[in-house]
Design a protein around this motif. Structure first.
Motif, PDB file in Angstrom:
ATOM      1  N   PRO A  10      44.041  12.462  -8.851  1.00 14.53           N
ATOM      2  CA  PRO A  10      43.701  13.490  -7.856  1.00 14.53           C
ATOM      3  C   PRO A  10      43.929  14.922  -8.318  1.00 14.53           C
ATOM      4  CG  PRO A  10      45.724  12.339  -7.254  1.00 14.53           C
ATOM      5  CD  PRO A  10      45.102  11.555  -8.369  1.00 14.53           C
ATOM      6  N   MET A  11      44.822  15.142  -9.274  1.00 16.46           N
ATOM      7  CA  MET A  11      45.077  16.501  -9.738  1.00 16.46           C
ATOM      8  C   MET A  11      43.959  17.026 -10.633  1.00 16.46           C
ATOM      9  SD  MET A  11      49.217  16.491 -10.363  1.00 16.46           S
ATOM     10  CE  MET A  11      49.212  18.216 -10.844  1.00 16.46           C
ATOM     11  N   TYR A  12      43.039  16.154 -11.018  1.00 18.05           N
ATOM     12  CA  TYR A  12      41.897  16.565 -11.847  1.00 18.05           C
ATOM     13  C   TYR A  12      40.603  16.513 -11.039  1.00 18.05           C
ATOM     14  CZ  TYR A  12      45.201  16.112 -15.668  1.00 18.05           C
ATOM     15  OH  TYR A  12      46.295  16.260 -16.488  1.00 18.05           O
ATOM     16  N   ILE A  13      40.730  16.621  -9.741  1.00 22.74           N
ATOM     17  CA  ILE A  13      39.610  16.469  -8.834  1.00 22.74           C
ATOM     18  C   ILE A  13      38.486  17.465  -9.121  1.00 22.74           C
ATOM     19  CG2 ILE A  13      40.559  18.000  -7.058  1.00 22.74           C
ATOM     20  CD1 ILE A  13      38.746  14.698  -6.351  1.00 22.74           C
ATOM     21  N   GLU A  14      38.851  18.677  -9.542  1.00 23.86           N
ATOM     22  CA  GLU A  14      37.824  19.693  -9.782  1.00 23.86           C
ATOM     23  C   GLU A  14      36.934  19.345 -10.962  1.00 23.86           C
ATOM     24  OE1 GLU A  14      39.015  23.974  -8.941  1.00 23.86           O
ATOM     25  OE2 GLU A  14      40.973  23.065  -9.292  1.00 23.86           O
ATOM     26  N   GLN A  15      37.407  18.495 -11.859  1.00 24.58           N
ATOM     27  CA  GLN A  15      36.612  18.104 -13.019  1.00 24.58           C
ATOM     28  C   GLN A  15      35.675  16.942 -12.730  1.00 24.58           C
ATOM     29  OE1 GLN A  15      39.022  17.475 -16.534  1.00 24.58           O
ATOM     30  NE2 GLN A  15      40.502  19.041 -15.916  1.00 24.58           N
ATOM     31  N   ALA A  16      35.846  16.292 -11.598  1.00 27.39           N
ATOM     32  CA  ALA A  16      35.062  15.100 -11.301  1.00 27.39           C
ATOM     33  C   ALA A  16      33.622  15.455 -10.956  1.00 27.39           C
ATOM     34  CB  ALA A  16      35.700  14.344 -10.145  1.00 27.39           C
ATOM     35  N   ILE A  67      45.004   6.664  -9.664  1.00 33.06           N
ATOM     36  CA  ILE A  67      44.256   7.218  -8.545  1.00 33.06           C
ATOM     37  C   ILE A  67      45.218   7.521  -7.393  1.00 33.06           C
ATOM     38  CG2 ILE A  67      42.250   5.861  -9.229  1.00 33.06           C
ATOM     39  CD1 ILE A  67      42.729   4.092  -6.761  1.00 33.06           C
ATOM     40  N   GLY A  68      44.723   8.246  -6.407  1.00 28.70           N
ATOM     41  CA  GLY A  68      45.567   8.515  -5.253  1.00 28.70           C
ATOM     42  C   GLY A  68      45.265   9.858  -4.618  1.00 28.70           C
ATOM     43  N   LEU A  69      46.303  10.431  -4.027  1.00 27.37           N
ATOM     44  CA  LEU A  69      46.209  11.727  -3.368  1.00 27.37           C
ATOM     45  C   LEU A  69      47.417  12.559  -3.766  1.00 27.37           C
ATOM     46  CD1 LEU A  69      45.309  10.465   0.227  1.00 27.37           C
ATOM     47  CD2 LEU A  69      43.701  11.354  -1.480  1.00 27.37           C
ATOM     48  N   ASP A  70      47.233  13.876  -3.797  1.00 26.74           N
ATOM     49  CA  ASP A  70      48.336  14.782  -4.091  1.00 26.74           C
ATOM     50  C   ASP A  70      48.220  16.003  -3.194  1.00 26.74           C
ATOM     51  OD1 ASP A  70      50.092  16.778  -5.221  1.00 26.74           O
ATOM     52  OD2 ASP A  70      50.134  15.583  -7.063  1.00 26.74           O
ATOM     53  N   ARG A 114      46.496  21.542  -0.037  1.00 33.05           N
ATOM     54  CA  ARG A 114      45.503  20.623   0.515  1.00 33.05           C
ATOM     55  C   ARG A 114      44.095  21.207   0.360  1.00 33.05           C
ATOM     56  NH1 ARG A 114      48.791  17.045   4.208  1.00 33.05           N
ATOM     57  NH2 ARG A 114      46.829  16.017   4.756  1.00 33.05           N
ATOM     58  N   GLU A 115      43.961  22.118  -0.616  1.00 30.61           N
ATOM     59  CA  GLU A 115      42.711  22.845  -0.801  1.00 30.61           C
ATOM     60  C   GLU A 115      41.528  21.903  -1.026  1.00 30.61           C
ATOM     61  OE1 GLU A 115      40.740  26.195  -3.828  1.00 30.61           O
ATOM     62  OE2 GLU A 115      42.829  25.545  -4.078  1.00 30.61           O
ATOM     63  N   HIS A 116      41.744  20.863  -1.809  1.00 33.85           N
ATOM     64  CA  HIS A 116      40.653  19.950  -2.142  1.00 33.85           C
ATOM     65  C   HIS A 116      40.828  18.601  -1.437  1.00 33.85           C
ATOM     66  CE1 HIS A 116      39.313  22.799  -5.164  1.00 33.85           C
ATOM     67  NE2 HIS A 116      40.528  22.819  -5.677  1.00 33.85           N
ATOM     68  N   GLU A 117      41.419  18.636  -0.261  1.00 39.86           N
ATOM     69  CA  GLU A 117      41.741  17.392   0.444  1.00 39.86           C
ATOM     70  C   GLU A 117      40.511  16.524   0.683  1.00 39.86           C
ATOM     71  OE1 GLU A 117      43.707  15.875   4.668  1.00 39.86           O
ATOM     72  OE2 GLU A 117      43.912  17.963   4.039  1.00 39.86           O
ATOM     73  N   GLN A 155      39.339  14.909  -2.489  1.00 42.68           N
ATOM     74  CA  GLN A 155      40.321  13.909  -2.898  1.00 42.68           C
ATOM     75  C   GLN A 155      40.140  12.618  -2.110  1.00 42.68           C
ATOM     76  OE1 GLN A 155      44.494  14.565  -3.501  1.00 42.68           O
ATOM     77  NE2 GLN A 155      44.239  16.763  -3.830  1.00 42.68           N
ATOM     78  N   LEU A 156      39.960  12.749  -0.805  1.00 43.77           N
ATOM     79  CA  LEU A 156      39.842  11.578   0.053  1.00 43.77           C
ATOM     80  C   LEU A 156      38.589  10.769  -0.279  1.00 43.77           C
ATOM     81  CD1 LEU A 156      40.956  13.128   3.460  1.00 43.77           C
ATOM     82  CD2 LEU A 156      42.192  11.406   2.130  1.00 43.77           C
ATOM     83  N   VAL A 157      37.486  11.458  -0.523  1.00 43.36           N
ATOM     84  CA  VAL A 157      36.244  10.761  -0.870  1.00 43.36           C
ATOM     85  C   VAL A 157      36.409   9.996  -2.179  1.00 43.36           C
ATOM     86  CG1 VAL A 157      33.845  11.083  -1.586  1.00 43.36           C
ATOM     87  CG2 VAL A 157      34.725  12.307   0.412  1.00 43.36           C
ATOM     88  N   LEU A 158      36.974  10.654  -3.178  1.00 40.47           N
ATOM     89  CA  LEU A 158      37.135  10.019  -4.480  1.00 40.47           C
ATOM     90  C   LEU A 158      38.148   8.876  -4.409  1.00 40.47           C
ATOM     91  CD1 LEU A 158      36.038  10.246  -7.342  1.00 40.47           C
ATOM     92  CD2 LEU A 158      37.953  11.752  -7.901  1.00 40.47           C
ATOM     93  N   PHE A 159      39.218   9.073  -3.658  1.00 38.42           N
ATOM     94  CA  PHE A 159      40.238   8.035  -3.525  1.00 38.42           C
ATOM     95  C   PHE A 159      39.664   6.790  -2.848  1.00 38.42           C
ATOM     96  CE2 PHE A 159      44.012   6.444  -0.958  1.00 38.42           C
ATOM     97  CZ  PHE A 159      44.516   5.680  -1.998  1.00 38.42           C
ATOM     98  N   GLU A 160      39.008   6.999  -1.712  1.00 37.49           N
ATOM     99  CA  GLU A 160      38.471   5.845  -0.992  1.00 37.49           C
ATOM    100  C   GLU A 160      37.402   5.133  -1.821  1.00 37.49           C
ATOM    101  OE1 GLU A 160      37.253   4.488   3.469  1.00 37.49           O
ATOM    102  OE2 GLU A 160      36.856   6.576   2.931  1.00 37.49           O
ATOM    103  N   GLY A 161      36.590   5.896  -2.527  1.00 43.57           N
ATOM    104  CA  GLY A 161      35.578   5.278  -3.376  1.00 43.57           C
ATOM    105  C   GLY A 161      36.192   4.423  -4.468  1.00 43.57           C
ATOM    106  N   GLN A 162      37.296   4.887  -5.048  1.00 49.76           N
ATOM    107  CA  GLN A 162      37.956   4.120  -6.106  1.00 49.76           C
ATOM    108  C   GLN A 162      38.648   2.878  -5.539  1.00 49.76           C
ATOM    109  OE1 GLN A 162      39.305   6.799  -9.699  1.00 49.76           O
ATOM    110  NE2 GLN A 162      39.797   7.893  -7.808  1.00 49.76           N
ATOM    111  N   LEU A 163      39.157   2.981  -4.322  1.00 47.82           N
ATOM    112  CA  LEU A 163      39.702   1.785  -3.677  1.00 47.82           C
ATOM    113  C   LEU A 163      38.604   0.744  -3.465  1.00 47.82           C
ATOM    114  CD1 LEU A 163      42.093   3.246  -0.925  1.00 47.82           C
ATOM    115  CD2 LEU A 163      42.702   2.323  -3.177  1.00 47.82           C
TER     116      LEU A 163
END
Length: 266
Positions: A64-70, A100-103, A108-111, A114-122
């Motif tokens: 999640p800390m690399y969310i901006e690169q996704a 994977i996860g949330l941070d 919470r700028e990219h919350e 993060q949630l979309v990517l996290f749920e998709g990976q789950l």
């Protein structure tokens, strides 16, 4: 069985001496190491390195800390990579989807992303029936909400620092809890209490190398997997039981939650 369930051995901090670090870990009694990816760019280098080191396994995912690169197709890339790996010669080394996860610790700028990517990976983890390795900093309740929703086969909550109640929920959902260098610091009272009170059947050992160094390396020290036995010794001191029990039970826990580790230890 001494198993490092979370070690970023691919990090640039190890570029100058990675092989020496690996040999030191083996000499220190480490039987297997789990290397989680953090971005898609790290997938191939990690897999290539593990192909040459049979006691190393990997997890693939977006941290999640690399969310901006996704990129927009990050989930599709991950799904296709997992499918290809499971059909190939390194299927036994793919241990989980992770890290994977949330941070939400700092912001919470990219919350939303993060949630979309996290749920998709789950969903990908459920699709392929593989465990997950979770980053849970500042976001445990949100993570538990999605774990309840998707009902996975389990995994590891890395660097656990929640409450006893949250620990119980993770365990009920089939997860183990990762403890490492943080619990060696005398002022880390909460983590040390957790390490003492959570059932030993729920704990696994980790270094998170090169990060979260134990107290004897200092705050600026480079952590490494050869420190795992001393970390296990600290847990044995905290729990007031023999280190042999710590190594045996946490090793069994690791095999239970990441079954393919058994292929790495033969």
């Amino acid at each position: 069985m001494l198993i490092d369930t979370h070690c970023h051995l691919d990090a640039t901090e190890f570029d100058a001496d990675r092989e020496m670090v690996w040999q030191a870990a083996l000499q220190a009694g480490v039987r297997a190491v789990v290397i989680p990816a953090v971005t898609a760019e790290t997938f191939q280098p990690i897999m290539q390195w593990c192909a040459q080191h049979p006691q190393a396994g990997f997890a693939l995912g977006w941290h999640p800390m690399y969310i901006e690169q996704a990129p927009e197709d990050a989930l599709l890339q991950l799904e296709q990579t997992i499918k290809a790996v499971l059909a190939g010669p390194q299927a036994h080394q793919l241990l989980a989807i992770g890290e994977i996860g949330l941070d939400f610790y700092l912001s919470r700028e990219h919350e939303a992303k993060q949630l979309v990517l996290f749920e998709g990976q789950l969903q990908i983890a459920k699709q392929f029936d593989v465990p997950v390795i979770l980053h849970v900093r500042g976001a445990i309740d949100s993570i538990l909400k999605y774990l309840r929703k998707h009902q996975l086969r389990g995994g590891i909550a890395h660097a656990f620092n929640g409450s006893l109640q949250q620990a119980g929920i993770f365990c009920d959902l089939g997860f183990k809890l990762g403890f490492g260098g943080a619990m060696t610091w005398p002022r880390a009272l909460k983590i040390r209490q957790l390490a003492a009170e959570i059932g030993l059947e729920s704990l696994v050992l980790e270094t998170d190398a090169p990060d979260i160094p134990p107290v004897w390396l200092g705050h600026q020290g480079r952590n490494s997997p050869d420190q795992l036995k001393k970390i296990a010794e600290e847990m044995s001191s905290i729990r007031r039981i023999e280190i042999s029990q710590i190594i045996e039970i946490t090793g069994k826990n690791s095999l239970q939650v990441l079954p393919k580790i058994a292929h790495l230890c033969t």
